[in-house]
Scaffold this motif. Structure first.
Motif, PDB file in Angstrom:
ATOM      1  N   ARG A 138       0.828  -1.202   0.000  1.00 45.54           N
ATOM      2  CA  ARG A 138       0.000   0.000   0.000  1.00 45.54           C
ATOM      3  C   ARG A 138       0.870   1.262   0.000  1.00 45.54           C
ATOM      4  N   LEU A 139       1.961   1.235   0.746  1.00 44.65           N
ATOM      5  CA  LEU A 139       2.886   2.374   0.763  1.00 44.65           C
ATOM      6  C   LEU A 139       3.495   2.615  -0.622  1.00 44.65           C
ATOM      7  N   ILE A 140       3.871   1.527  -1.270  1.00 45.32           N
ATOM      8  CA  ILE A 140       4.497   1.640  -2.593  1.00 45.32           C
ATOM      9  C   ILE A 140       3.523   2.235  -3.601  1.00 45.32           C
ATOM     10  N   HIS A 141       2.296   1.755  -3.596  1.00 49.52           N
ATOM     11  CA  HIS A 141       1.309   2.290  -4.536  1.00 49.52           C
ATOM     12  C   HIS A 141       0.954   3.741  -4.198  1.00 49.52           C
ATOM     13  N   PHE A 142       0.857   4.037  -2.922  1.00 50.96           N
ATOM     14  CA  PHE A 142       0.592   5.413  -2.486  1.00 50.96           C
ATOM     15  C   PHE A 142       1.697   6.343  -2.975  1.00 50.96           C
ATOM     16  N   ARG A 143       2.944   5.897  -2.847  1.00 48.71           N
ATOM     17  CA  ARG A 143       4.080   6.714  -3.291  1.00 48.71           C
ATOM     18  C   ARG A 143       3.961   7.067  -4.769  1.00 48.71           C
ATOM     19  N   ASN A 144       3.641   6.083  -5.590  1.00 52.46           N
ATOM     20  CA  ASN A 144       3.576   6.363  -7.017  1.00 52.46           C
ATOM     21  C   ASN A 144       2.350   7.189  -7.390  1.00 52.46           C
ATOM     22  N   ASP A 327      -2.407  17.089   0.993  1.00 52.01           N
ATOM     23  CA  ASP A 327      -3.606  16.607   1.681  1.00 52.01           C
ATOM     24  C   ASP A 327      -3.928  15.145   1.387  1.00 52.01           C
ATOM     25  N   ALA A 328      -3.087  14.484   0.587  1.00 52.51           N
ATOM     26  CA  ALA A 328      -3.326  13.072   0.282  1.00 52.51           C
ATOM     27  C   ALA A 328      -3.110  12.244   1.546  1.00 52.51           C
ATOM     28  N   MET A 329      -4.017  11.350   1.829  1.00 53.32           N
ATOM     29  CA  MET A 329      -3.923  10.547   3.048  1.00 53.32           C
ATOM     30  C   MET A 329      -3.567   9.103   2.713  1.00 53.32           C
ATOM     31  N   LEU A 330      -2.605   8.556   3.446  1.00 54.85           N
ATOM     32  CA  LEU A 330      -2.329   7.126   3.402  1.00 54.85           C
ATOM     33  C   LEU A 330      -3.405   6.453   4.251  1.00 54.85           C
ATOM     34  N   ALA A 331      -4.507   6.106   3.626  1.00 55.90           N
ATOM     35  CA  ALA A 331      -5.667   5.588   4.350  1.00 55.90           C
ATOM     36  C   ALA A 331      -5.470   4.109   4.645  1.00 55.90           C
ATOM     37  N   HIS A 332      -4.584   3.848   5.563  1.00 54.29           N
ATOM     38  CA  HIS A 332      -4.203   2.468   5.853  1.00 54.29           C
ATOM     39  C   HIS A 332      -3.785   2.372   7.315  1.00 54.29           C
ATOM     40  N   GLY A 333      -4.215   1.329   7.976  1.00 53.51           N
ATOM     41  CA  GLY A 333      -3.843   1.096   9.370  1.00 53.51           C
ATOM     42  C   GLY A 333      -4.696  -0.029   9.926  1.00 53.51           C
ATOM     43  N   PHE A 334      -4.335  -0.498  11.111  1.00 54.87           N
ATOM     44  CA  PHE A 334      -5.032  -1.616  11.733  1.00 54.87           C
ATOM     45  C   PHE A 334      -5.423  -1.260  13.162  1.00 54.87           C
ATOM     46  N   THR A 335      -6.485  -1.855  13.621  1.00 54.12           N
ATOM     47  CA  THR A 335      -6.887  -1.643  15.007  1.00 54.12           C
ATOM     48  C   THR A 335      -5.731  -1.927  15.961  1.00 54.12           C
ATOM     49  N   TYR A 336      -4.926  -2.921  15.612  1.00 54.90           N
ATOM     50  CA  TYR A 336      -3.841  -3.324  16.509  1.00 54.90           C
ATOM     51  C   TYR A 336      -2.468  -2.837  16.056  1.00 54.90           C
ATOM     52  N   SER A 337      -2.408  -1.827  15.179  1.00 53.45           N
ATOM     53  CA  SER A 337      -1.124  -1.213  14.856  1.00 53.45           C
ATOM     54  C   SER A 337      -0.475  -0.659  16.124  1.00 53.45           C
ATOM     55  N   SER A 338       0.824  -0.853  16.243  1.00 53.54           N
ATOM     56  CA  SER A 338       1.594  -0.322  17.393  1.00 53.54           C
ATOM     57  C   SER A 338       1.031  -0.791  18.727  1.00 53.54           C
ATOM     58  N   HIS A 339       0.586  -2.026  18.785  1.00 55.98           N
ATOM     59  CA  HIS A 339      -0.033  -2.533  20.009  1.00 55.98           C
ATOM     60  C   HIS A 339       0.963  -2.473  21.167  1.00 55.98           C
TER      61      HIS A 339
END
Length: 472
Positions: A138-144, A327-339
């Motif tokens: 997702r990061l790679i596609h967001f970057r491009n 203003d582009a947002m990396l709309a990605h994350g998990f409920t348990y990110s950085s648990h």
């Protein structure tokens, strides 16, 4: 090494196992089931563990040669990790990563940044290896997309690789036989040959095979166009593909080609990081490369808590911050990110690795590799390969064609059944047996492991001959 548990017997009773088996058959959906057993099967039950051993429903003590699933690096029943988990749970069991942060996550991020190669100074924490690979994608596609290059999305990967079970991460996997009834994002994937020297074309040296792989890589870029290819994903050693060790210099050459064509190099170190090969990360320490991203999981907590992550280079993040799409947002994350519990357990796990377990793993690895290679004299064995504390014993029908045994998935399972009866759990993958024991294993335990595996293979040979399935 960290002190191990006191060995008090904590094995479960027969009634507990019986109830668990019944409940599994009636209610549990197991991972990777066949259609004729989906939602109606029970698998081999283990109830407790201690050090390098697990105890099953028959009361047997088994050497856990797969270390669970490449992950129980510091062994089972480690009191220090259990205490870290409990202490953090009592302090703070959870915080939402959407608008809060807790100290364990940035502390672990800083520590991993100091351990990672090059400028990989940032980490996004996930729930495991699949979600780590998914995050990298997702990061790679967001970057491009930020760069105004929506066409640069294709992904280079290799036959035999394994990168996860989410839709995008699984799309990178090899093993086509398992893909027949599942859907994948095949329009994004360019799959290359496995870098397996044992399966190289007849008459080709290992050096020539490396040249062949590099030429194939370059040809794929020419055929698809570098402006359509976003990244290459590669495991330093293909784990679930059968512990495939690529030819010398292969990764450095691929890295150089990627850099020339603005193709990101993503090292999938879900298995190889955190001591499996004797180092925290293998990419630079063993292969001399600094990737653009490293994905990790498994050994970061030794399996005591689900945690994974993506190490990302400063260069990539600086580039994203400088984009004119503020203003582009990396709309990605998990409920348990950085648990917080997972990060606290990982911090303690790193203490254990740096406190002697890494050094011990490097010390016993040569003995492990030497002893496991003695199995190559068995008629059923085509090749024994590996590095560090990971190895594969590959069975073949004959030593001329080196074709796999005709039974395919049954040979590894047959060996595993015999070794379990003798006190050893291996991971059967088709016609192969894979081993990745806890890093705390001793030379004496390695000798025991190899002796049991030898006997298991001998018994399997006898079975196959008796049944007329093999005449080796």
């Amino acid at each position: 090494m960290a002190a191990q548990p006191d060995g008090n017997d904590t094995r479960l009773d027969a009634a507990t196992f019986a109830q668990a088996t019944e409940s599994a058959v009636r209610h549990l959906l197991q991972p990777w089931p066949f259609a004729n057993a989906i939602g109606a099967e029970s698998r081999g039950m283990v109830g407790t563990g201690d050090g390098i051993h697990v105890f099953d429903d028959r009361g047997r003590r088994l050497i856990d040669a797969p270390a669970g699933m490449w992950c129980t690096n510091v062994g089972h029943r480690n009191a220090a990790l259990a205490d870290a988990l409990r202490e953090q749970a009592l302090a703070l069991s959870y915080n939402t990563p959407w608008y809060t942060c807790s100290p364990p996550a940035p502390a672990l991020a800083r520590r991993l940044a100091a351990l990672a190669p090059g400028d990989l100074n940032h980490v996004f924490f996930t729930t495991g290896g699949s979600t780590a690979v998914e995050t990298a994608l997702r990061l790679i596609h967001f970057r491009n997309n930020l760069r105004g290059r929506p066409e640069k999305k294709k992904l280079l990967c290799r036959e035999g690789g394994y990168h996860g079970s989410t839709y995008l991460s699984a799309s990178l996997n090899g093993s086509q036989r398992r893909r027949n009834y599942m859907d994948f994002a095949d329009d994004l994937v360019i799959r290359l040959s496995s870098p397996n020297p044992f399966r190289r074309p007849a008459g080709m040296s290992v050096g020539q095979f490396a040249d062949h792989l590099v030429a194939e890589f370059e040809a794929a870029i020419v055929r698809h166009g570098a402006d359509t290819i976003a990244a290459f994903f590669g495991e330093p050693i293909m784990a679930s593909g059968g512990v495939i060790v690529p030819p010398e210099g292969y990764f450095r050459r691929i890295r150089e080609i990627c850099a020339r064509h603005d193709i990101l190099f993503v090292a999938d170190e879900v298995v190889t990081a955190f001591g499996r090969l004797g180092h925290m990360f293998a990419s630079e320490s063993l292969y001399g490369i600094v990737p653009d991203m490293i994905v990790f999981a498994k050994g970061v907590t030794s399996g005591y808590f689900p945690l994974g992550g993506v190490m990302v280079s400063d260069r990539l993040l600086d580039e994203m911050r400088a984009s004119n799409q503020a203003d582009a947002m990396l709309a990605h994350g998990f409920t348990y990110s950085s648990h917080p519990i997972g990060c606290a357990v990982a911090m303690k796990n790193l203490d254990l690795l740096e406190g002697g377990i890494l050094e011990h793993a490097r010390r016993v690895a040569p003995h492990f590799q030497a002893r496991i290679r003695t199995l190559a004299d068995l008629p059923l064995v085509g090749e024994v390969r590996g590095a560090g504390l990971m190895a594969c014993v590959e069975c073949v029908a004959d030593h001329v064609s080196n074709n796999p045994i005709g039974l395919d998935t049954e040979v590894g399972k047959r060996i595993d059944r015999h070794t379990q009866a003798l006190g050893l759990l291996v991971r059967p993958i088709d016609h192969m047996c894979v081993l990745s024991p806890p890093l705390i294993i001793t030379p004496e335990q390695i000798d025991e492991l190899v002796a049991i595996l030898r006997e298991g293979i001998l018994r399997t040979q006898d079975d196959l001959r008796t049944e007329g399935l093999w005449n080796g």
